[in-house]
Design an enzyme around this catalytic site. Structure first.
Site, PDB file in Angstrom:
ATOM      1  N   SER A 145       0.822  -1.208   0.000  1.00  0.00           N
ATOM      2  CA  SER A 145       0.000   0.000   0.000  1.00  0.00           C
ATOM      3  C   SER A 145       0.849   1.249   0.000  1.00  0.00           C
ATOM      4  O   SER A 145       1.899   1.317   0.628  1.00  0.00           O
ATOM      5  CB  SER A 145      -0.928  -0.002   1.217  1.00  0.00           C
ATOM      6  OG  SER A 145      -0.275   0.556   2.334  1.00  0.00           O
ATOM      7  N   LYS A 146       0.364   2.204  -0.744  1.00  0.00           N
ATOM      8  CA  LYS A 146       1.111   3.448  -0.858  1.00  0.00           C
ATOM      9  C   LYS A 146       1.170   4.192   0.466  1.00  0.00           C
ATOM     10  O   LYS A 146       2.135   4.874   0.763  1.00  0.00           O
ATOM     11  CB  LYS A 146       0.477   4.337  -1.936  1.00  0.00           C
ATOM     12  CG  LYS A 146       0.914   3.934  -3.333  1.00  0.00           C
ATOM     13  CD  LYS A 146       0.590   4.994  -4.344  1.00  0.00           C
ATOM     14  CE  LYS A 146      -0.800   4.768  -4.898  1.00  0.00           C
ATOM     15  NZ  LYS A 146      -1.155   5.774  -5.907  1.00  0.00           N
ATOM     16  N   ARG A 147       0.105   4.027   1.254  1.00  0.00           N
ATOM     17  CA  ARG A 147       0.092   4.685   2.561  1.00  0.00           C
ATOM     18  C   ARG A 147       1.254   4.231   3.427  1.00  0.00           C
ATOM     19  O   ARG A 147       1.811   4.992   4.189  1.00  0.00           O
ATOM     20  CB  ARG A 147      -1.222   4.384   3.288  1.00  0.00           C
ATOM     21  CG  ARG A 147      -2.205   5.514   3.200  1.00  0.00           C
ATOM     22  CD  ARG A 147      -3.431   5.188   4.008  1.00  0.00           C
ATOM     23  NE  ARG A 147      -4.635   5.312   3.196  1.00  0.00           N
ATOM     24  CZ  ARG A 147      -5.800   4.785   3.511  1.00  0.00           C
ATOM     25  NH1 ARG A 147      -5.910   4.059   4.609  1.00  0.00           N
ATOM     26  NH2 ARG A 147      -6.834   4.961   2.752  1.00  0.00           N
ATOM     27  N   GLY A 149       4.022   3.525   2.405  1.00  0.00           N
ATOM     28  CA  GLY A 149       5.274   3.962   1.808  1.00  0.00           C
ATOM     29  C   GLY A 149       5.757   3.079   0.682  1.00  0.00           C
ATOM     30  O   GLY A 149       6.873   3.242   0.191  1.00  0.00           O
TER      31      GLY A 149
END
Length: 373
Positions: A145-147, A149
Site C-alpha cells: 500500500s502506498k500509505r 510507503g
RNA sequence: GCCCCCAUGGUCUAGUGGUUAGGACACAGCCCUUUCAAGGCUAUAACUCGAGUUCGAGUCUCGAUGGGGGCACCA
C-alpha cells in the site's frame, strides 16, 4: 428511510457494532412513521433492504463460484444524509450507465461483490462479468500500500525501472504463460496473456527480481534507444566525453538507470585509491609487476599515433607477449590506474579510448607515482 | 468476533492420480574473460499438518493450522 443516529466508529479491538448493525431497525417503518420523523426534523439516509434469508452466488472468472449468505450483508446505505450517493451505489449506477461488461479488480472486492449484484438485480440490470485478481503483498507479507510507503508505478519509474519491465514483472505475479518464458515485450505479453491462466493466491512483490528483469529489458533495448534514455542521467562532468561510447559500455552493466551517475563518476573524478589496489591474485598482479608494466607502457602509449580501442588493444597485447606477461597481468595496472576502482565499466583499452590520450597518460603517471617505493 | 479467499524451495511459479516434483530470482562454486557485468555449467533448497477416497495422492474429499482480504452516512 433510516433515521438512526450515525454509529460511532467501531473501536479498534472487538467491534460489536458491526454485527449489530447488519439489519436496519428502521427497515419496516410505515409511511406515517416516516412522515412523523420528517416532521421532527430528522434527516434520513436511504438504505437497501437485503433479504433475511437465502444467499447470493456469482461466478468469478478467476475464483469460480462464490457464495455469500445474505445475512452477512448489511442493509447498505445508498444515499447519505447529505444527499450524496455512497461509493458503492454510485459505482453500480455509473458502471451500468457506461455499459460496463467486465469488471476487473482486486480480490479485496470478492466478498462484497454479492451486494453489488443485489443492487443490479434490484434495478433489473445486467450483472457484469467479474475477474478478481490476486493481491500483491510486500515481501514481509503485508498488503502492498502506498500509505505504508510502498512505491507506486510512477515511483518505480522514478527509481530507474522501465515501464515495460514493471508491467512484465507484475504480469508474472499471479500469471504465467504456460511455458517457461519470463521476459516479454509489451506485444508479446498482449499476445500471451490469458485470463484463464491467472492463479488465485496472492504474491509477494520482489524488488530484487524486478531489478533483474529490468536489467534484462535494458540489455535488450536498441542501443540507440538506450542511449536516449540514459542521456538525462549523465552528470555534467562526463558530458565532454563521447556519451554514445559510454552508453555502449554501461548498457550491459546496469539494471537500473539510476545507477548511471555513480557508475560514471570516476570518469571525471579519479578516486583517491590505495596502491594496494594494484595487487590482484586473479590477474597475477603484484605491486612490482604493476610498477614495471606502467613504467614501460607509458612511453609506449605516448608514442601511439592511432588512439582507438582496437589499436590500443593490439599494441598492449603485443607488449604483453613480448615481455612474457599474461594479457590480464598487463591490463590490470592500466585499468586500475585509469579507474581508481576495483571494478569499472569497460576494460583498460576501452577506458583509455574513452578518456583520451592526455587524460590516460596523466592517470597512468599518478598510478606509477603511487607505486614508487 | 463474523464472512470470503488462498496454501509447491527464502521469493515468483510449472504441475490437473503414477514425474528422478520442472523453470526463474537470490545465494555458493566453476568456466569464459583486458576488471566488473553479461553468458555457460554445477550445487544447496519445496509439496503446512492430520484423517479419508484409491492399487497409487503435490494433484480428489473433510478437518486443523497458517496467511491474506472484507464487514463505514471512505472512496
Amino acid at each position: 428511510y433510516c433515521f438512526c443516529k450515525k454509529e460511532a466508529q467501531p473501536d479498534n479491538e472487538e467491534s460489536p457494532g458491526i454485527a449489530e448493525q447488519k439489519r436496519d431497525p428502521c427497515r419496516f417503518l410505515t409511511q406515517e412513521q416516516v412522515t412523523a420523523r420528517f416532521a421532527e426534523g430528522l434527516i434520513p439516509v436511504i438504505r437497501q433492504r437485503i433479504p433475511n434469508q437465502g444467499s447470493t452466488t456469482f461466478v468469478d472468472h478467476v475464483y469460480g463460484e462464490i457464495t455469500v449468505e445474505n445475512t452477512q450483508l448489511d442493509d447498505q446505505v445508498l444515499l447519505k444524509s447529505d444527499g450524496f450517493p455512497t461509493y458503492n451505489f454510485a459505482n453500480v449506477v455509473d458502471d451500468h450507465l457506461m455499459e460496463i461488461t467486465h469488471v476487473i479488480r482486486g480480490q479485496e472486492y470478492l466478498s462484497s461483490t454479492p451486494k453489488y449484484n443485489l443492487l443490479y438485480q434490484a434495478f433489473g440490470w445486467q450483472i457484469p462479468e467479474y475477474v478478481h485478481l490476486p493481491l500483491i503483498l510486500r515481501e514481509d507479507g503485508a498488503k502492498l500500500s502506498k500509505r505504508a510507503g510502498d512505491p507506486s508505478f510512477e515511483d518505480l519509474v522514478q527509481m530507474g525501472f522501465l515501464p515495460e519491465a514493471i508491467v512484465n514483472y507484475v504480469a508474472l505475479l499471479g500469471w504465467n504463460p504456460g511455458d517457461e518464458r519470463e521476459i516479454f515485450t509489451m506485444e508479446e505479453l498482449i499476445e500471451a496473456f490469458d485470463i484463464e491462466r491467472i492463479n488465485k493466491s496472492s504474491a509477494a512483490f520482489s524488488l530484487e527480481k524486478l531489478t533483474w528483469l529490468n536489467g534484462e529489458h535494458i540489455r535488450r533495448l536498441d542501443p540507440q534507444k538506450f542511449h536516449e534514455l540514459a542521456l538525462k542521467y549523465y552528470p555534467e562532468g562526463v558530458r565532454h566525453l563521447d556519451l554514445e561510447k559510454i552508453s555502449r559500455l554501461i548498457q550491459i552493466r546496469i539494471e537500473r538507470f539510476t545507477e548511471i551517475p555513480t557508475m560514471v563518476k570516476f570518469l571525471y573524478e579519479l578516486p583517491d585509491y590505495d596502491a594496494a589496489l594494484f595487487e590482484n591474485p586473479k590477474s597475477k598482479s603484484t605491486l612490482q609487476s604493476s610498477r614495471e608494466i606502467l613504467q614501460e607502457v607509458i612511453p609506449l602509449l605516448e608514442s601511439m599515433q592511432e588512439w582507438t580501442n582496437e589499436s590500443l588493444f593490439t599494441a598492449l597485447k603485443d607488449f604483453a607477449a613480448a615481455h612474457g606477461y599474461k594479457i590480464g597481468t598487463a591490463m590490470w595496472p592500466i585499468r586500475t590506474a585509469l579507474s581508481g576502482q576495483f571494478a569499472s565499466p569497460g576494460g583498460a583499452t576501452e577506458l583509455a579510448d574513452l578518456l583520451g590520450k592526455d587524460e590516460t597518460l596523466r592517470r597512468l603517471k599518478i598510478g606509477l607515482a603511487k607505486l614508487q617505493p
